[in-house]
Scaffold this active site. Structure first.
Site, PDB file in Angstrom:
ATOM      1  N   SER A   1      -1.400  -0.421   3.208  1.00 37.94           N
ATOM      2  CA  SER A   1      -1.270   0.971   3.643  1.00 37.94           C
ATOM      3  C   SER A   1      -2.208   1.388   4.777  1.00 37.94           C
ATOM      4  CB  SER A   1      -1.456   1.899   2.442  1.00 37.94           C
ATOM      5  OG  SER A   1      -2.646   1.588   1.762  1.00 37.94           O
TER       6      SER A   1
ATOM      7  N   LYS B   1      -0.598   7.212   7.199  1.00 32.46           N
ATOM      8  CA  LYS B   1      -0.789   8.667   7.176  1.00 32.46           C
ATOM      9  C   LYS B   1      -0.204   9.349   8.419  1.00 32.46           C
ATOM     10  CE  LYS B   1      -3.500   9.841   3.495  1.00 32.46           C
ATOM     11  NZ  LYS B   1      -3.944   8.563   2.936  1.00 32.46           N
TER      12      LYS B   1
ATOM     13  N   SER C   1     -12.122  13.331   6.570  1.00 35.51           N
ATOM     14  CA  SER C   1     -12.733  12.493   7.603  1.00 35.51           C
ATOM     15  C   SER C   1     -12.046  11.137   7.620  1.00 35.51           C
ATOM     16  CB  SER C   1     -14.217  12.306   7.321  1.00 35.51           C
ATOM     17  OG  SER C   1     -14.373  11.613   6.099  1.00 35.51           O
TER      18      SER C   1
ATOM     19  N   GLU D   1      -2.969   1.669  -9.022  1.00 28.72           N
ATOM     20  CA  GLU D   1      -4.207   2.449  -8.915  1.00 28.72           C
ATOM     21  C   GLU D   1      -5.385   1.568  -9.309  1.00 28.72           C
ATOM     22  OE1 GLU D   1      -3.806   7.098  -9.858  1.00 28.72           O
ATOM     23  OE2 GLU D   1      -3.474   5.850 -11.618  1.00 28.72           O
TER      24      GLU D   1
ATOM     25  N   GLY E   1      -0.500  10.591  -4.168  1.00 22.96           N
ATOM     26  CA  GLY E   1       0.903  10.336  -4.493  1.00 22.96           C
ATOM     27  C   GLY E   1       1.899  10.687  -3.396  1.00 22.96           C
TER      28      GLY E   1
HETATM   29  C1  LIG Z   1      -4.140   8.043   1.798  1.00 22.99           C
HETATM   30  C2  LIG Z   1      -4.076   6.590   1.573  1.00 22.99           C
HETATM   31  C3  LIG Z   1      -3.502   6.048   0.402  1.00 22.99           C
HETATM   32  C4  LIG Z   1      -2.963   6.911  -0.709  1.00 22.99           C
HETATM   33  O1  LIG Z   1      -1.895   7.724  -0.295  1.00 22.99           O
HETATM   34  P1  LIG Z   1      -1.453   8.995  -1.147  1.00 22.99           P
HETATM   35  O2  LIG Z   1      -0.342   9.586  -0.398  1.00 22.99           O
HETATM   36  O3  LIG Z   1      -2.652   9.910  -1.217  1.00 22.99           O
HETATM   37  O4  LIG Z   1      -1.096   8.501  -2.492  1.00 22.99           O
HETATM   38  C5  LIG Z   1      -3.436   4.663   0.290  1.00 22.99           C
HETATM   39  N1  LIG Z   1      -3.926   3.852   1.239  1.00 22.99           N
HETATM   40  C6  LIG Z   1      -4.488   4.324   2.371  1.00 22.99           C
HETATM   41  C7  LIG Z   1      -4.994   3.361   3.367  1.00 22.99           C
HETATM   42  C8  LIG Z   1      -4.587   5.712   2.574  1.00 22.99           C
HETATM   43  O5  LIG Z   1      -5.152   6.184   3.702  1.00 22.99           O
END
Ligand SMILES: *Cc1c(COP(=O)(O)O)cnc(C)c1O
Length: 332
Positions: free
Chosen positions: A301, A51, A75, A201, A178
């Site tokens: 992610s 992010k 948060s 998903e 997304g």
């Molecule tokens: C926000 C997030 C996602 C999903 O990302 P999007 O851009 O909302 O699809 C996946 N994994 C983690 C760890 C996230 O913080």
């Protein structure tokens, strides 16, 4: 629309503020999946998730356009990312969080120097508050995914993957709102369209899956998946058209499959990845993605998970071991 060049420019702008995260491999994982699996370790990214890429690009854009104040409504990982980069750039920020936000998350946001404002329990309450707060103080509200600068920023992860793994055949990533997936698609489909891109998903947070089936943005009415970063109720107005045009495949995984990937990552590769971050790997480990011997990049992610959540994610496993008499045994 986000062009490849927008993603490249975003990368130039943000690359000194973020880590180039490593690629992790595991021979055991390759054997299990009968593929060559490459884990893009975004849980080791600054603030613990990808992010920071989109947040940095969007906050830098806002500041370049004269913003002297930033707000966000989260948060979670987005809130932490915005708080961090605003602090780095010396811009005051207010992060609007739900009244039941965990103390650990609130402390992390405060630690990055942002102010906290509590508001309601749902994003439907928080988002208008964060927008209003920005308006009152001549600031800019940074959305978590449905924003061109955020999407371009998230796409920088794909530029790194293509650079680190020039022969990659498949890229797998989770889908919440997304932003991550549409950024990846904008980068990959304009430069190496032959690389297959697969979204994942949770079965119980299948809003993008349903939207693709119906051909229009379709909302679900709430979910309690352990992958809390994927609990969005519908894809974005900007992200959905990109996903709908370019995504090669979307697969669903069960809660149990996410848990298994989480536990595998922790036990076998020593990587602490949050459930949302383990969701793409869950699909690969469950045999739902890729063909034998393919080279597959999987986005881990994020890694923000508190000790309480870790204990609940391990509980079943420990309980099962206890029943089967394995407790305390350790092979050497
Ligand atoms: C926000 C997030 C996602 C999903 O990302 P999007 O851009 O909302 O699809 C996946 N994994 C983690 C760890 C996230 O913080």
């Amino acid at each position: 629309m986000v062009r490849l060049n927008d993603v490249k420019k975003a990368h130039e702008k943000i690359q000194h503020s973020i880590h180039m995260t490593p690629i992790i491999t595991s021979s055991q994982l390759n054997k299990h999946c009968e593929m060559e699996v490459f884990l893009k370790a975004e849980h080791l990214q600054k603030t613990g998730s990808f992010k920071i890429r989109g947040a940095t690009n969007a906050v830098m854009r806002a500041v370049a356009e004269g913003a002297r104040f930033i707000t966000a409504a989260s948060s979670g990982n987005h809130g932490q990312a915005v708080a961090y980069i605003a602090g780095q750039l010396g811009v005051p920020a207010v992060i609007v969080v739900p009244e039941d936000a965990s103390r650990a998350k609130v402390e992390a946001i405060k630690g990055y120097g942002a102010e906290i404002e509590y508001c309601g329990l749902t994003s439907a309450e928080r988002i208008p508050r964060a927008k209003q707060c920005a308006k009152e103080r001549n600031g800019v509200y940074i959305p978590p995914y449905d924003d061109l600068a955020v999407i371009a920023g998230q796409g920088t992860i794909a530029l790194e993957i293509l650079e680190q793994l020039p022969n990659i055949e498949v890229i797998v990533a989770p889908i919440g709102g997304g932003g991550l997936m549409s950024g990846i698609l904008c980068a990959v489909k304009k430069s190496k369209p032959e690389v297959r891109v697969v979204g994942v998903e949770p079965e119980s947070a299948n809003d993008t899956y349903l939207s693709l089936q119906d051909g229009v943005i379709t909302a679900i009415s709430g979910t309690s998946t352990i992958a809390d970063g994927l609990r969005t109720s519908q894809p974005g107005n900007l992200t959905f058209p990109i996903i709908s045009e370019h995504l090669d495949e979307l697969v669903l995984v069960s809660e149990e499959e996410i848990k298994e990937a989480f536990q595998f990552l922790l036990e076998r590769t020593k990587q602490l990845v949050e459930p949302s971050g383990a969701t793409a790997l869950a699909a690969v480990m469950a045999g739902k993605v890729g063909k034998p011997n393919e080279k597959v990049a999987v986005v881990l992610s994020g890694g923000n998970v508190d000790l309480y959540q870790i204990s609940t994610l391990l509980k079943n496993e420990m309980f099962n071991d206890e029943l089967s008499g394995k407790k305390g045994s350790k092979e050497v």
